[in-house]
Design a protein around this motif. Structure first.
Motif, PDB file in Angstrom:
ATOM      1  N   ILE A  15      71.515   7.908  48.035  1.00 21.38           N
ATOM      2  CA  ILE A  15      70.328   7.051  48.052  1.00 21.38           C
ATOM      3  C   ILE A  15      70.683   5.675  47.486  1.00 21.38           C
ATOM      4  O   ILE A  15      71.736   5.494  46.843  1.00 21.38           O
ATOM      5  N   ASP A  16      69.833   4.711  47.748  1.00 17.53           N
ATOM      6  CA  ASP A  16      70.081   3.359  47.232  1.00 17.53           C
ATOM      7  C   ASP A  16      70.204   3.405  45.711  1.00 17.53           C
ATOM      8  O   ASP A  16      69.378   4.020  45.033  1.00 17.53           O
ATOM      9  N   ALA A  18      72.786   4.697  44.107  1.00 14.40           N
ATOM     10  CA  ALA A  18      73.529   5.876  43.636  1.00 14.40           C
ATOM     11  C   ALA A  18      74.844   5.510  42.978  1.00 14.40           C
ATOM     12  O   ALA A  18      75.402   6.286  42.201  1.00 14.40           O
ATOM     13  N   GLY A  19      75.383   4.345  43.318  1.00 16.25           N
ATOM     14  CA  GLY A  19      76.652   3.934  42.717  1.00 16.25           C
ATOM     15  C   GLY A  19      77.837   4.036  43.654  1.00 16.25           C
ATOM     16  O   GLY A  19      78.988   3.985  43.231  1.00 16.25           O
ATOM     17  N   SER A  22      80.231   0.850  43.977  1.00 13.81           N
ATOM     18  CA  SER A  22      81.046   0.635  42.777  1.00 13.81           C
ATOM     19  C   SER A  22      82.316   1.482  42.798  1.00 13.81           C
ATOM     20  O   SER A  22      83.323   1.130  42.199  1.00 13.81           O
ATOM     21  N   ARG A  97      78.561   4.613  54.188  1.00 12.52           N
ATOM     22  CA  ARG A  97      77.531   5.192  55.013  1.00 12.52           C
ATOM     23  C   ARG A  97      77.981   5.428  56.463  1.00 12.52           C
ATOM     24  O   ARG A  97      78.834   4.696  56.987  1.00 12.52           O
ATOM     25  N   ARG A 146      68.634   1.551  38.094  1.00 13.32           N
ATOM     26  CA  ARG A 146      69.846   0.749  38.288  1.00 13.32           C
ATOM     27  C   ARG A 146      69.566  -0.460  39.193  1.00 13.32           C
ATOM     28  O   ARG A 146      70.031  -1.562  38.948  1.00 13.32           O
ATOM     29  N   GLN A 150      69.347  -4.925  38.496  1.00 16.11           N
ATOM     30  CA  GLN A 150      70.093  -5.948  39.238  1.00 16.11           C
ATOM     31  C   GLN A 150      69.279  -7.220  39.439  1.00 16.11           C
ATOM     32  O   GLN A 150      69.822  -8.258  39.763  1.00 16.11           O
ATOM     33  N   GLU A 158      64.790  -0.276  50.258  1.00 17.92           N
ATOM     34  CA  GLU A 158      64.625  -0.260  48.798  1.00 17.92           C
ATOM     35  C   GLU A 158      63.172  -0.452  48.383  1.00 17.92           C
ATOM     36  O   GLU A 158      62.758  -0.030  47.319  1.00 17.92           O
ATOM     37  N   ALA A 188      76.253  11.805  40.578  1.00 17.08           N
ATOM     38  CA  ALA A 188      76.301  10.348  40.352  1.00 17.08           C
ATOM     39  C   ALA A 188      75.597   9.936  39.070  1.00 17.08           C
ATOM     40  O   ALA A 188      75.625   8.763  38.695  1.00 17.08           O
ATOM     41  N   GLN A 190      76.427  10.213  36.078  1.00 21.41           N
ATOM     42  CA  GLN A 190      77.476  10.266  35.048  1.00 21.41           C
ATOM     43  C   GLN A 190      77.965   8.843  34.796  1.00 21.41           C
ATOM     44  O   GLN A 190      77.619   7.935  35.563  1.00 21.41           O
ATOM     45  N   PRO A 192      80.635   5.786  35.089  1.00 25.01           N
ATOM     46  CA  PRO A 192      81.597   5.464  36.144  1.00 25.01           C
ATOM     47  C   PRO A 192      82.961   6.112  35.929  1.00 25.01           C
ATOM     48  O   PRO A 192      83.590   6.581  36.867  1.00 25.01           O
ATOM     49  N   ILE A 195      82.869   9.793  36.865  1.00 26.59           N
ATOM     50  CA  ILE A 195      82.829   9.905  38.328  1.00 26.59           C
ATOM     51  C   ILE A 195      84.216   9.674  38.909  1.00 26.59           C
ATOM     52  O   ILE A 195      84.665  10.400  39.805  1.00 26.59           O
TER      53      ILE A 195
HETATM   54  N1  LIG Z   1      77.713   5.560  37.122  1.00 26.82           N
HETATM   55  C1  LIG Z   1      76.900   4.506  36.903  1.00 26.82           C
HETATM   56  N2  LIG Z   1      76.165   4.456  35.776  1.00 26.82           N
HETATM   57  C2  LIG Z   1      75.348   3.409  35.544  1.00 26.82           C
HETATM   58  N3  LIG Z   1      75.186   2.357  36.400  1.00 26.82           N
HETATM   59  C3  LIG Z   1      75.896   2.378  37.559  1.00 26.82           C
HETATM   60  C4  LIG Z   1      76.784   3.437  37.868  1.00 26.82           C
HETATM   61  N4  LIG Z   1      77.361   3.176  39.087  1.00 26.82           N
HETATM   62  C5  LIG Z   1      76.842   2.000  39.498  1.00 26.82           C
HETATM   63  N5  LIG Z   1      75.974   1.511  38.588  1.00 26.82           N
HETATM   64  C6  LIG Z   1      75.188   0.267  38.706  1.00 26.82           C
HETATM   65  O1  LIG Z   1      74.112   0.548  39.572  1.00 26.82           O
HETATM   66  C7  LIG Z   1      73.882  -0.557  40.486  1.00 26.82           C
HETATM   67  C8  LIG Z   1      74.025  -0.042  41.910  1.00 26.82           C
HETATM   68  O2  LIG Z   1      75.386   0.316  42.108  1.00 26.82           O
HETATM   69  P1  LIG Z   1      75.982   0.294  43.604  1.00 26.82           P
HETATM   70  O3  LIG Z   1      75.688  -1.035  44.229  1.00 26.82           O
HETATM   71  O4  LIG Z   1      77.411   0.752  43.529  1.00 26.82           O
HETATM   72  O5  LIG Z   1      75.081   1.399  44.284  1.00 26.82           O
HETATM   73  P2  LIG Z   1      75.055   1.802  45.815  1.00 26.82           P
HETATM   74  O6  LIG Z   1      75.101   3.264  45.920  1.00 26.82           O
HETATM   75  O7  LIG Z   1      76.076   1.034  46.573  1.00 26.82           O
HETATM   76  O8  LIG Z   1      73.635   1.294  46.225  1.00 26.82           O
HETATM   77  P3  LIG Z   1      73.215   0.740  47.680  1.00 26.82           P
HETATM   78  O9  LIG Z   1      73.493   1.799  48.659  1.00 26.82           O
HETATM   79  O10 LIG Z   1      71.779   0.384  47.517  1.00 26.82           O
HETATM   80  O11 LIG Z   1      74.111  -0.479  47.876  1.00 26.82           O
HETATM   81  C9  LIG Z   1      74.895  -1.616  40.109  1.00 26.82           C
HETATM   82  O12 LIG Z   1      74.260  -2.562  39.271  1.00 26.82           O
HETATM   83  C10 LIG Z   1      75.966  -0.855  39.350  1.00 26.82           C
HETATM   84  O13 LIG Z   1      76.578  -1.672  38.363  1.00 26.82           O
END
Ligand SMILES: Nc1ncnc2c1ncn2[C@@H]1O[C@H](COP(=O)(O)OP(=O)(O)OP(=O)(O)O)[C@@H](O)[C@H]1O
Ligand SMILES: Cc1cn([C@H]2C[C@H](O)[C@@H](COP(=O)(O)O)O2)c(=O)[nH]c1=O
Length: 208
Positions: A15-16, A18-19, A22, A97, A146, A150, A158, A188, A190, A192, A195
């Motif tokens: 999901i949006d 999720a991290g 990163s 994705r 999260r 931002q 979103e 997710a 946890q 970074p 993970i």
């Molecule tokens: N394990 C984590 N714990 C806490 N914060 C995190 C973690 N991983 C990522 N973040 C933070 O959460 C936000 C979203 O991370 P990210 O852009 O990687 O998510 P995403 O899954 O790609 O989301 P989307 O699909 O919407 O792009 C960022 O600000 C990132 O710094």
């Protein structure tokens, strides 16, 4: 080229917030450190046409079937122009994705008919599925926090309410139950670093 020389196809889902994004860079680095040629890409997008479709998909209101058709149209271009040529020359492809997101967002979130999804999936890539899908799973409330941190504008998806994202999460998990050989669920929620430890083992397994 025999099957053993073909590159591997890895996708990231969740999901949006999720991290995923990163961690994709980290996984690409792990693969390249093993001497592999890696193409990193995303959906919707990945080609000039796909990126134009991405802008429409993320910002223009449209019928749910239009949304699904455009996601698969972008995917058809992505496969033809980038993914399949890369795999054929032995490169690995890491994609942020793929069709699991269509199942989760258009199917679970919007209510797209499952048979219509299945017809599109079969038509566009019945011959090709990812070798590994990393599904980043966590409660929507955590992901939402999260995204809020931002402090940026939100796209159409979103902006959806919590019940939409809960349906998306549930649909992803349903997909993982149906395809355990392909989909690896990552907790997710946890740090970074924790993970990354889990990803290192998963990547070591697919490279062995
Ligand atoms: N394990 C984590 N714990 C806490 N914060 C995190 C973690 N991983 C990522 N973040 C933070 O959460 C936000 C979203 O991370 P990210 O852009 O990687 O998510 P995403 O899954 O790609 O989301 P989307 O699909 O919407 O792009 C960022 O600000 C990132 O710094
Ligand atoms: C491939 C695909 C994506 N989506 C949605 C999921 C996200 O909300 C956006 C992509 O934005 P990201 O933050 O850069 O991942 O599009 C979808 O609804 N259906 C799909 O097939």
């Amino acid at each position: 080229m025999n099957a053993s020389q073909r590159g591997r196809f890895i996708t990231f889902e969740g999901i949006d917030g999720a991290g995923k994004s990163s961690q994709i860079e980290y996984v690409v680095g792990l693969l390249r450190a093993r001497g592999l040629h890696v193409v990193a890409t995303r959906e919707p997008g990945g080609t000039p046409l796909g990126e134009k479709l991405r802008e429409l998909l993320l910002h223009e209101p449209m019928h749910l079937e239009t949304e699904a058709l455009l996601m698969f149209a972008a995917r058809r271009e992505h496969l033809a122009q980038l993914i399949e040529p890369a795999l054929a020359r032995g490169d690995w492809v890491v994609c942020d994705r793929f069709s699991d997101a269509t199942w989760a967002y258009q199917g679970g979130g919007r209510g797209l008919d499952r048979d219509k999804f299945a017809q599109l999936e079969q038509w566009v890539h019945g011959h090709l599925q990812p070798d590994l899908t990393l599904l980043f799973d966590l409660p929507h409330s955590v992901a939402q926090g999260r995204i809020a941190a931002q402090a940026r504008g939100l796209d159409r998806f979103e902006q959806e309410r919590a019940d939409f994202h809960e349906r998306v999460r549930d649909a992803y998990l349903e997909r993982a139950v149906a395809a355990p050989q392909r989909m690896h669920v990552v907790d997710a929620n946890q740090t970074p670093a924790d993970i990354r430890k889990e990803l290192e083992q998963t990547i070591a397994n697919i490279c062995s």
